[in-house]
Every structure is written in C-alpha cells, then in structure tokens.
Scaffold this motif. Structure first.
Motif, short mmCIF file in Angstrom:
data_model
loop_
_atom_site.label_atom_id
_atom_site.label_comp_id
_atom_site.label_asym_id
_atom_site.label_seq_id
_atom_site.Cartn_x
_atom_site.Cartn_y
_atom_site.Cartn_z
N LEU A 149 72.35 68.33 76.03
CA LEU A 149 71.76 67.09 76.52
C LEU A 149 72.71 66.36 77.47
O LEU A 149 72.29 65.58 78.32
N GLY A 150 74.01 66.64 77.33
CA GLY A 150 74.96 66.10 78.30
C GLY A 150 74.80 66.74 79.67
O GLY A 150 75.07 66.10 80.70
N ARG A 151 74.34 67.97 79.71
CA ARG A 151 74.14 68.66 80.98
C ARG A 151 72.75 68.41 81.56
O ARG A 151 72.54 68.57 82.77
N ALA A 152 71.80 68.05 80.69
CA ALA A 152 70.40 67.92 81.12
C ALA A 152 70.16 66.91 82.24
O ALA A 152 69.27 67.13 83.07
N PRO A 153 70.92 65.80 82.35
CA PRO A 153 70.64 64.86 83.45
C PRO A 153 70.83 65.46 84.84
O PRO A 153 70.22 64.99 85.80
N THR A 154 71.66 66.48 84.96
CA THR A 154 71.89 67.08 86.28
C THR A 154 71.14 68.39 86.46
O THR A 154 70.83 68.77 87.59
N VAL A 192 64.87 54.55 81.20
CA VAL A 192 65.63 53.40 81.68
C VAL A 192 66.28 53.68 83.03
O VAL A 192 66.35 52.80 83.90
N THR A 193 66.76 54.91 83.22
CA THR A 193 67.59 55.19 84.40
C THR A 193 66.88 55.97 85.50
O THR A 193 67.09 55.72 86.69
N SER A 283 79.54 54.91 88.48
CA SER A 283 80.29 55.48 89.59
C SER A 283 81.54 56.18 89.10
O SER A 283 81.94 57.21 89.64
N GLU A 284 82.16 55.63 88.06
CA GLU A 284 83.35 56.28 87.52
C GLU A 284 83.01 57.61 86.88
O GLU A 284 83.79 58.56 86.93
N SER A 285 81.81 57.67 86.27
CA SER A 285 81.41 58.93 85.67
C SER A 285 81.33 60.03 86.71
O SER A 285 81.64 61.19 86.46
N VAL A 286 80.88 59.65 87.92
CA VAL A 286 80.82 60.63 89.00
C VAL A 286 82.21 61.13 89.34
O VAL A 286 82.47 62.33 89.41
N SER A 287 83.13 60.21 89.54
CA SER A 287 84.50 60.62 89.88
C SER A 287 85.17 61.33 88.72
O SER A 287 85.95 62.25 88.92
N ASP A 288 84.85 60.92 87.49
CA ASP A 288 85.41 61.59 86.32
C ASP A 288 84.96 63.04 86.27
O ASP A 288 85.75 63.95 86.00
N ALA A 289 83.66 63.26 86.54
CA ALA A 289 83.15 64.63 86.52
C ALA A 289 83.84 65.47 87.58
O ALA A 289 84.21 66.62 87.35
N ASN A 290 84.01 64.91 88.76
CA ASN A 290 84.68 65.64 89.82
C ASN A 290 86.14 65.92 89.47
O ASN A 290 86.66 66.99 89.73
N ALA A 291 86.79 64.91 88.88
CA ALA A 291 88.20 65.08 88.51
C ALA A 291 88.37 66.15 87.45
O ALA A 291 89.37 66.86 87.42
N THR A 294 83.97 69.50 87.04
CA THR A 294 82.58 69.81 86.78
C THR A 294 81.77 69.51 88.02
O THR A 294 82.25 68.92 88.98
N ARG A 295 80.51 69.93 87.99
CA ARG A 295 79.65 69.75 89.16
C ARG A 295 79.45 68.27 89.46
O ARG A 295 79.25 67.47 88.55
N ALA A 296 79.50 67.92 90.71
CA ALA A 296 79.29 66.52 91.10
C ALA A 296 77.90 66.07 90.70
O ALA A 296 76.93 66.83 90.76
N VAL A 297 77.78 64.83 90.29
CA VAL A 297 76.50 64.31 89.83
C VAL A 297 76.18 63.03 90.57
O VAL A 297 77.04 62.39 91.16
N ASP A 298 74.88 62.69 90.53
CA ASP A 298 74.51 61.44 91.16
C ASP A 298 74.62 60.31 90.16
O ASP A 298 74.62 60.54 88.94
N PRO A 299 74.72 59.07 90.65
CA PRO A 299 74.90 57.93 89.74
C PRO A 299 73.80 57.80 88.71
O PRO A 299 74.06 57.39 87.57
N ASN A 300 72.55 58.12 89.07
CA ASN A 300 71.46 58.00 88.11
C ASN A 300 71.64 58.95 86.94
O ASN A 300 71.40 58.60 85.78
N ALA A 301 72.06 60.19 87.24
CA ALA A 301 72.29 61.16 86.17
C ALA A 301 73.42 60.72 85.26
O ALA A 301 73.34 60.82 84.03
N ALA A 302 74.49 60.21 85.88
CA ALA A 302 75.61 59.71 85.08
C ALA A 302 75.17 58.53 84.23
O ALA A 302 75.58 58.40 83.07
N GLY A 303 74.32 57.69 84.77
CA GLY A 303 73.81 56.56 84.00
C GLY A 303 72.96 57.01 82.84
O GLY A 303 73.00 56.43 81.75
#
Length: 671
Positions: A149-154, A192-193, A283-291, A294-303
C-alpha cells in the motif's frame, strides 16, 4: 551505493540479525502451535468443516478454523522436517516480517541502513507477542500489506497485489480483517488527496472483501465471525484481549517497548514540526524518496501515503490500547513512518552518525539481554537437561507429558476438564480424552461454556455440579494458582468423591471415584498398586491421595506417606504435607520439627553431592524451610524463629538465583 552507505548497511544488517536471533530464541508455552499442528493433521485427512471431535461441549458444531491455511503450513513443515523444520519456519517468518518492513521504510523515503535497522527494532519490540503460531503468519501478511500500500500511490498495480495478499490472508489467519481495513483507509486517503483514483481504490477494497467472504471454506461467516469478540465482552476477558494499560496482571505481552517507540516517534515528529518543516510534508516526501533512491513521485501520491499512514497509525493505536493482542500490528504500521522520520532527521543534520549510534546501542542491548537467553539453551543447563532446542523454546517442562502417559498406561479415557492452555497439546498427542474448553475459544465454543469455565476458576460455582452435568470423570491441571479454586472444591470438601490419581509435583490428574471411567483402576488405586512411571511419582501421588477427603486416611497415615515420598525423592509437596499434618495435630509437632531438622541436613548433603535433579531439590529445600518456620513460629524460641526465617530467605534467594540464571522466561519471583 557509496562506500559509507555499504558499511552502514553491513553494520545494520549484522545488528538486525542479532536482534532477530534474540526474538527467535524467546521461549514461551505455545498451545496455539499444537492447535495448529493438530488442526493441520485433521485438515489433511478431510476434517475441515466437519463436526468437532476435540471437545464434548461443542455439540457437534463446526470449528470455524480461520487459520486453516497456516495450520496446513505448520503441519506440512513438521511432516517434512519435524521440529527442526518448525524452528527454521519461525526464522523465515521473522525474516519475512523484517524484509517487508524494511521495504516499507524504503518506499517512504528511508535509505537501506535506516530501513533495515528500524524494521528489526520494531520486530524486537514485539518480542513478547511473537512466537511460532498462526499470528506470526498474520504479522508477515500485515507487513507485506503495509509495503504494497506504500507503493500503490505511484503504481496502482500494487493495489491489486494487496488484494491478492488479503485473499490469501483470509485463509491463513483471522487478522485478515485488518487487511480489509487498511484497504478501506487507503481508499479514504485517496478520496482526500487524489479523488480521480478513488474508483480504483474502492474497486480493490470491494474485490478483496468479496474474496474474503467467498474464496474460503466457510463463506460469508469467515468475514463476519471476527466481530464475535468485538460484540461479546465475555471473550474479551481472555488475556490477549485485555486493554494494554489495564491494571490486571497478565503474562501476555509487555507494554514498555511499544510505549517507548511511540514516544520516540512522537518526539521526532514534534521536533520536525518545530523545525518548521512539518507543513511541507508532501514536497519533502518527494525529495526523501529521491534521496533514498526510490522512484520519483508526485506530491499527490506522497500526500496519499502520508494521509494513509496517519489514519492507519490512529486506528492501530486505538486498537492496541483497547486490546494488547494488536500491539504487534501497531508496531508494524509504525515502522514505515518511523523510518521515514528518522531518515528526515539524518538529512536535516547532514550526518549518518545517528543511525550508527542506534545500531551500536542496539548491539549493546543485545549483548546485555542475550546471556540469560543463551543459558536457557546451554547444554549444561540443569533445569532443561535432556530437552531439545524446540522443547526449551516451547517450555516443554510445563506440558502434561507425564499425565498423558499415565492416562494411556492405565487405559483412562472419556470427558475431561483440562487446563485451557493444554487443549492443543492433548489433541496433538492424541490424548484418550475430550476437553471441556480450550484455546480455540470463540471459533468453536459458546459463551455459556466460557462462563462455566470462568466461574469454576474463580470459585463462583461448584465444579462438581458442572462435571456431573457433563459426565466428566477426569480433571487434568497444572499445580498453579489459576486452578486452585477448582481443585479445592473438588478435593477438600466433605462428601467429595474426587481424589488425586496422579501427581508429579507439577501436573495432577484427579478422578471421580464414583465415575465409570475409574472402575477399572479403582481397586489398584485404593490398594496403592496402580502403575506409575517412577517410584517418586507413585509415592507422591499416594501422599496426595491419602490427603484427599475421599480417602478417609488418618493423620498418621498421611504423615507416613509424606515421609516415604520425601525419602524416595525430595519433593516440595511432601514437606508441605508434613507441615499441614503437624499443624492439625499439635501433639506431634515436636517430633515433626526434629524430623525436619534431620531432613534439612540430609538435603544439604544431597545438594553438596549434586546427585539429585537441581530444581526439585531446591524446591524441596525451600518447602522444608517454610514448613520449619511455620512450626517453630508457634513455639517460644526466638533464636529458632530467627534461624528458620533466615533459612527461608536463603532458600528463596537460591530459587530466585536458579530461575534468573537458568530459566529465562520464568518469573523469578514465583516459586
């Protein structure tokens, strides 16, 4: 991966392996394991969904065995590799939980070192709830669901992987309902997101629910049955259903580990918010994933992921507080967000040293915690001499092995009231009796039977009435406080036909002398010629038989039987009985004190010679000291009183040291 990261990962993997080894070695009596083995054996001969044969109170009801898939797994493993296979299976399941949690941490932005060490820490924090039983398989599937489910948003394909996991889960363990709940929370987070993806989320939840309801041997009842406990307070009195912070004492699970991790997470999260970064979580989740690579994600998926994690944490926190059996689920859900938050702080501080410090600190904790665990499995352990690794892990000395052999030897069978925690063991070992109630609980028993069991244990009702109504002629129990009321009302009341027919100092078998099940052995029982495995068991059983009301023995007969038992093999019950006789017959108390003084010296010599089993001898010396103290306390002898009190303290310290040194997992203050 940079060299530093590789070195950090190696360190974290090593420490994680040590933590998992400690969890793997955690010993505990596990009747659910024996229920699983016996259940799996029954399933493979075609008894799944058939009328129940284990118990005489189930009235032919079908055991709604929601763990049937796990039971087949455990029994098949045993068939392939016996107990060695079960030990390996436990290790593999623990490894799977850790791997899935590490992957869950990765997808939430943590690097491999952090993800691995946090995953292992969470598993270690669950150690008092983890053993080799179907619940461990449920924990593996929970961890896998948290990851997918952590991967499902992307990648929405992972949503359908989750559906497949839940479909399997519905046939492996009753906790699958939590998997459906997580799919529901995920759909809420999507609403919600990213509302445009809501139809897919709802469809996945609907399909998973349909599969859980129909792709199983029990149909819709498989889906509705888990609510039985929630709707009936009677079943929530079982130890694992008690609230986490309830004042009543239970041996099931501890609470300081989950409380500590929850507090650490809250502090890290609060610090992150104070640092002024909490409002930019997406937005931090996006940079965290990149750091983390992991595959880059959009803000909505991270949210979506952030909202899902928040909702899931709130739900499992409430569940764990309401019932301690859900503590491992709460820790599993916490693992990903905790790893992500810890990783954020590493980037904020610009250093990897905190993860290294954590790993070293955990290694030190293992070094401190491991010695007593290792001593339990040591070849020179005097309390577990002759027991295998598996037997030590499942606490085999607490099992009624001797009582079961006695039943077989003497051809005893029929309806029996036995300890709740022995139902699976008796069935797995093909005991010639059927049980009153046991660990299968609400899956096959009704509330009326549970209430009778509870009322007998609390002394609210007379067990003789219940046993007469159910044609019970045998009782098989441990000599523990939990069943003291049952035994007291059977044995030590006027006109009771119940008596001891077996006693080895740890386990007893009681029989109703007027019941047909004892007709074949009654003459030998009364004559004292009934066969037993050892003379020590025979003489101790005779003591307890003579002390029962139904024998009609006088005090001298009881005392002589106790002295013979003590001479045959030092035993705590024999000396306690000698003291009870002396308390009842004041004229003989002086002679008894002299006898006890002689015995004290004899037992000291036996201890010095190291020729007797260590634990029974230590228990006998403590019992003798307590008996002496009670008798001398009735005299005008200040020096004698002080001496006997000192002896009790000394013998108690010896017992506590023995338990602390060699019996990890046993309460060192109960002996």
């Amino acid at each position: 991966m940079p060299p530093n990261d590789r070195r950090d990962l190696a360190l974290c993997v090593l420490v994680s392996a040590l933590l998992l080894a400690l969890v793997w070695a955690e010993p505990r009596p596990i009747d659910d394991l024996f229920i699983a083995l016996a259940g799996g054996r029954d399933i493979l001969v075609g008894r799944l969904g058939a009328p129940d044969l284990w118990s005489f109170t189930t009235a032919g009801r079908v055991w709604l065995n929601q763990n049937w898939g796990t039971h087949v797994l455990f029994y098949s493993t045993y068939q392939l590799a016996q107990t060695h296979g079960l030990l390996l299976l436990k290790a593999l399941l623990l490894g799977a939980v850790t791997l899935f949690l590490a992957l869950a941490g990765r997808v939430r932005g943590a690097g491999w070192p952090v993800a691995v060490i946090i995953a292992a820490t969470v598993v270690a924090a669950s150690r008092s709830y983890i053993d080799l039983r179907p619940a461990l398989v449920g924990l593996v599937l929970t961890s896998a669901t948290v990851w997918t489910l952590g991967r499902a948003p992307t990648q929405q394909a992972w949503l359908w992987v989750t559906v497949a996991i839940v479909a399997v889960w519905a046939n492996m363990h009753g906790s699958f309902l939590f998997g459906l709940g997580m799919l529901g929370l995920f759909a809420l987070a999507v609403a919600v997101t990213t509302p445009r993806r809501l139809p897919s989320a709802l469809a996945a939840a609907a399909v998973a629910t349909g599969l859980a309801a129909f792709a199983n041997p029990f149909g819709v009842e498989n889906l509705t049955h888990p609510f039985v406990v929630g709707m009936n307070p009677a079943w929530r009195t079982v130890a694992e259903w008690t609230p986490l912070f309830a004042n009543n004492v239970t041996a099931f699970g501890s609470r300081w580990e989950v409380s500590t991790l929850a507090a650490v997470f809250a502090l890290l999260l609060l610090g992150r918010a104070i640092a002024g970064r909490g409002t930019r979580a997406a937005s931090e989740s996006v940079s965290d994933a990149n750091a983390a690579g992991t595959r880059a994600v959009d803000p909505n998926a991270a949210g979506t992921r952030a909202v899902f994690d928040a909702l899931a944490l709130v739900v499992v926190a409430v569940m764990a507080v309401r019932a301690r059996r859900f503590v491992p689920l709460a820790l599993v859900v916490l693992a990903g967000p905790l790893a992500a938050t810890f990783a954020w702080w590493l980037r904020r501080l610009g250093t990897e040293w905190p993860v290294r410090i954590l790993a070293v600190g955990l290694a030190v904790a293992v070094a401190v915690a491991a010695p007593p665990v290792l001593r339990r499995y040591a070849s020179d352990n005097p309390l577990f001499h002759g027991f295998s690794t598996f037997e030590r892990m499942v606490d085999a000395p607490t099992e009624p092995r001797g009582a079961l052999d006695f039943l077989r030897t003497n051809g005893l069978s029929g309806h029996a009231y036995s300890a709740w925690e022995w139902e699976g063991y008796l069935r797995w070992n093909e005991a010639p009796v059927t049980s009153f109630i046991g660990g299968r609980a609400q899956q096959v028993y009704d509330e009326v039977t549970l209430q009778k069991h509870k009322d007998m244990r609390t002394g609210t009702i007379d067990p003789r009435e219940i046993f007469k109504a159910h044609d019970v002629g045998l009782v098989i129990l441990p000599l523990t406080a939990a069943y003291a009321n049952v035994m007291g009302k059977l044995l030590y009341v006027d006109d009771s036909p119940w008596t001891y027919i077996y006693c080895d100092g740890r386990t007893v078998v009681l029989g109703n002398k007027t019941h047909s099940s004892l007709a074949g052995i009654l003459p030998a029982l009364e004559a004292g010629t009934l066969p037993y495995a050892t003379s020590a068991i025979a003489t101790l059983t005779r003591v307890m038989y003579e002390a029962s009301w139904s024998s009609g023995a006088d005090l001298d007969t009881i005392r002589q039987a106790a002295e013979l038992a003590a001479e045959t093999a030092p035993t705590a019950l024999a000396y306690a009985t000698v003291g009870d006789v002396a308390m009842s017959d004041r004229s003989s108390s002086k002679a008894v004190r002299e006898y006890l003084a002689t015995e004290r010296e004899r037992l000291a010599a036996l201890a010095a010679a190291n020729t007797e089993p260590v634990l029974p001898l230590a228990q006998a010396r403590l019992s003798l000291a307590r008996t002496e103290a009670a008798l001398v306390g009735r005299t005008i002898d200040p020096e004698g009183v002080q001496r006997t009190r000192n002896e009790v303290v000394l013998r108690s310290d010896d017992m506590r040291k023995l338990y602390t040194t060699w019996a990890y997992g046993w309460d060192p203050n109960i002996f």
